[in-house]
Write a protein that holds these residues in place. Structure first.
Motif, mmCIF file in Angstrom:
data_model
loop_
_atom_site.group_PDB
_atom_site.id
_atom_site.type_symbol
_atom_site.label_atom_id
_atom_site.label_comp_id
_atom_site.label_asym_id
_atom_site.label_seq_id
_atom_site.Cartn_x
_atom_site.Cartn_y
_atom_site.Cartn_z
ATOM 1 N N ALA A 63 6.191 2.021 -15.695
ATOM 2 C CA ALA A 63 6.458 3.409 -16.071
ATOM 3 C C ALA A 63 7.732 3.888 -15.395
ATOM 4 O O ALA A 63 8.041 3.494 -14.264
ATOM 5 C CB ALA A 63 5.288 4.298 -15.676
ATOM 6 N N ILE A 64 8.496 4.746 -16.091
ATOM 7 C CA ILE A 64 9.704 5.334 -15.527
ATOM 8 C C ILE A 64 9.339 6.710 -14.966
ATOM 9 O O ILE A 64 8.799 7.558 -15.692
ATOM 10 C CB ILE A 64 10.818 5.465 -16.575
ATOM 11 N N LEU A 65 9.647 6.932 -13.696
ATOM 12 C CA LEU A 65 9.320 8.181 -13.012
ATOM 13 C C LEU A 65 10.590 8.873 -12.540
ATOM 14 O O LEU A 65 11.608 8.220 -12.274
ATOM 15 C CB LEU A 65 8.408 7.924 -11.813
ATOM 16 N N ASP A 66 10.532 10.199 -12.428
ATOM 17 C CA ASP A 66 11.687 10.950 -11.925
ATOM 18 C C ASP A 66 11.647 10.984 -10.394
ATOM 19 O O ASP A 66 10.838 10.302 -9.754
ATOM 20 C CB ASP A 66 11.717 12.351 -12.533
ATOM 21 N N SER A 103 7.303 -10.092 -4.159
ATOM 22 C CA SER A 103 6.722 -9.258 -5.202
ATOM 23 C C SER A 103 6.693 -7.823 -4.714
ATOM 24 O O SER A 103 6.620 -7.565 -3.502
ATOM 25 C CB SER A 103 5.301 -9.721 -5.560
ATOM 26 N N THR A 104 6.758 -6.882 -5.630
ATOM 27 C CA THR A 104 6.741 -5.469 -5.276
ATOM 28 C C THR A 104 6.086 -4.683 -6.398
ATOM 29 O O THR A 104 6.091 -5.098 -7.565
ATOM 30 C CB THR A 104 8.169 -4.937 -5.030
ATOM 31 N N ASP A 162 0.795 -1.215 0.000
ATOM 32 C CA ASP A 162 0.000 0.000 0.000
ATOM 33 C C ASP A 162 0.835 1.276 0.000
ATOM 34 O O ASP A 162 0.921 1.958 -1.007
ATOM 35 C CB ASP A 162 -0.976 0.019 1.188
ATOM 36 N N GLU A 163 1.497 1.618 1.122
ATOM 37 C CA GLU A 163 2.131 2.913 1.229
ATOM 38 C C GLU A 163 3.590 2.871 0.784
ATOM 39 O O GLU A 163 4.254 1.863 0.864
ATOM 40 C CB GLU A 163 2.048 3.426 2.673
ATOM 41 N N GLN A 164 4.084 4.059 0.342
ATOM 42 C CA GLN A 164 5.453 4.171 -0.114
ATOM 43 C C GLN A 164 6.317 4.775 0.985
ATOM 44 O O GLN A 164 5.908 5.705 1.661
ATOM 45 C CB GLN A 164 5.525 5.067 -1.351
ATOM 46 N N PRO A 165 7.511 4.256 1.187
ATOM 47 C CA PRO A 165 8.397 4.836 2.189
ATOM 48 C C PRO A 165 9.100 6.053 1.633
ATOM 49 O O PRO A 165 9.024 6.358 0.448
ATOM 50 C CB PRO A 165 9.408 3.714 2.438
ATOM 51 N N MET A 167 5.053 0.020 -11.283
ATOM 52 C CA MET A 167 4.098 -0.851 -11.974
ATOM 53 C C MET A 167 2.725 -0.180 -12.040
ATOM 54 O O MET A 167 2.377 0.642 -11.178
ATOM 55 C CB MET A 167 3.980 -2.184 -11.248
ATOM 56 N N PRO A 168 1.913 -0.531 -13.043
ATOM 57 C CA PRO A 168 0.536 -0.011 -13.086
ATOM 58 C C PRO A 168 -0.225 -0.444 -11.838
ATOM 59 O O PRO A 168 0.104 -1.444 -11.195
ATOM 60 C CB PRO A 168 -0.044 -0.650 -14.353
ATOM 61 N N GLU A 169 -1.243 0.303 -11.509
ATOM 62 C CA GLU A 169 -2.023 0.021 -10.301
ATOM 63 C C GLU A 169 -2.616 -1.377 -10.356
ATOM 64 O O GLU A 169 -3.217 -1.783 -11.356
ATOM 65 C CB GLU A 169 -3.135 1.054 -10.154
ATOM 66 N N GLY A 170 -2.417 -2.105 -9.283
ATOM 67 C CA GLY A 170 -2.946 -3.449 -9.180
ATOM 68 C C GLY A 170 -2.010 -4.532 -9.652
ATOM 69 O O GLY A 170 -2.289 -5.721 -9.450
ATOM 70 N N LEU A 171 -0.871 -4.155 -10.258
ATOM 71 C CA LEU A 171 0.084 -5.145 -10.748
ATOM 72 C C LEU A 171 1.384 -5.065 -9.943
ATOM 73 O O LEU A 171 1.697 -4.029 -9.352
ATOM 74 C CB LEU A 171 0.387 -4.917 -12.240
ATOM 75 N N THR A 172 2.139 -6.158 -9.909
ATOM 76 C CA THR A 172 3.397 -6.210 -9.170
ATOM 77 C C THR A 172 4.460 -6.918 -9.995
ATOM 78 O O THR A 172 4.163 -7.646 -10.951
ATOM 79 C CB THR A 172 3.220 -6.960 -7.831
ATOM 80 N N MET A 173 5.701 -6.698 -9.604
ATOM 81 C CA MET A 173 6.835 -7.421 -10.178
ATOM 82 C C MET A 173 7.070 -8.679 -9.356
ATOM 83 O O MET A 173 7.233 -8.594 -8.126
ATOM 84 C CB MET A 173 8.095 -6.558 -10.150
#
Length: 252
Positions: free
Chosen positions: A226-229, A189-190, A79-82, A127-133
């Motif tokens: 997606a690649i984010l800055d 998974s993440t 859920d949350e990002q550190p 990753m897109p919402e709802g998907l994981t690596m």
């Protein structure tokens, strides 16, 4: 004879009556006279009045602040990002300590401290919402790109693809605790990973950034991410140019 007896009775009666009158008058005067006494009447002692002590009102510390209470700050990988910057700074500190220890073993006469990091280049792969690596797919992908697993739980890209030389950049989990358990990657998974490098870096900074950017694009294509800055916005051409200018400033 009878005459003399009568006079005797009369005289006795007069004497008795006179005595009674004198006694009556004396009794009346004695009753009306004030009674003299030598006794001193002491005033009745009243018990001392006990004053009740005035209780002071209890002082209330109005200036005392209620310290805020913090709850559980742990994050879940779902859920949350550190705060990735905390992970990066901690990693940089560990890297500096390892470099100092290695150098002291090689040269005991001269100890050169590793330069302190002044800035970072951070690229996120989300990753897109709802998907994981899945870890089973992520591990061979990073190994193919030349990353080596470290004792700290990160994947490092060294100057030498065989795992030798200085670390150019690192791959970390975007979610707490930021590390990977390489022995349990099948169950791992993440929703995102991050690549970061410290500035200034060892060797050619521009070449290291180009390698980092290339690895990010390959991983994003592999997982459809997606690649984010660093602001978690979509990476654009302008974002890449800003990163290149930052690397150049630290390469001078």
């Amino acid at each position: 004879m009878a005459e003399e007896l009568r006079w005797v009775l009369i005289i006795i009666s007069v004497v008795v009556i006179g005595g009674l009158l004198i006694h009556g008058l004396w009794s009346v005067r004695k009753k009306d006279a004030p009674i003299a006494t030598n006794e001193r009447v002491e005033p009745t002692e009243q018990p001392p009045v006990q004053r009740q002590p005035i209780s002071e009102p209890t002082a209330t510390h109005t200036s005392q602040r209620d310290e805020p209470q913090f709850g559980d700050l742990s994050f879940s990988a779902s859920d949350e990002q550190p705060k990735l910057d905390d992970v990066v700074e901690s990693t940089v500190a560990e890297q500096s300590e390892l470099q100092e220890d290695t150098h002291s073993e090689e040269c005991t006469k001269t100890i050169d401290e590793a330069p302190a990091a002044e800035d970072f280049i951070i690229v996120h792969i989300q990753m897109p919402e709802g998907l994981t690596m899945e870890g089973s797919k992520l591990l061979p992908a990073v190994n193919t790109l030349g990353f080596k697993y470290s004792e700290e739980g990160f994947f490092n890209r060294h100057l030498d693809p065989a795992g030798h030389g200085p670390v150019l950049f690192r791959l970390v989990n975007m979610y707490n605790p930021g590390t990977f358990d390489v022995d349990n990657m099948e169950q791992f998974s993440t929703a995102g990973i991050s690549l970061f490098m410290t500035l200034p870096c060892d060797g050619d900074g521009l070449a290291a950034f180009n390698m980092l950017h290339s690895a990010a694009k390959k991983l994003a294509d592999e997982f459809g991410a997606a690649i984010l800055d660093s602001q978690r916005e979509e990476m654009t051409v302008d974002s890449v140019r800003d990163y290149v200018e930052k690397v150049r400033r630290f390469s001078v």
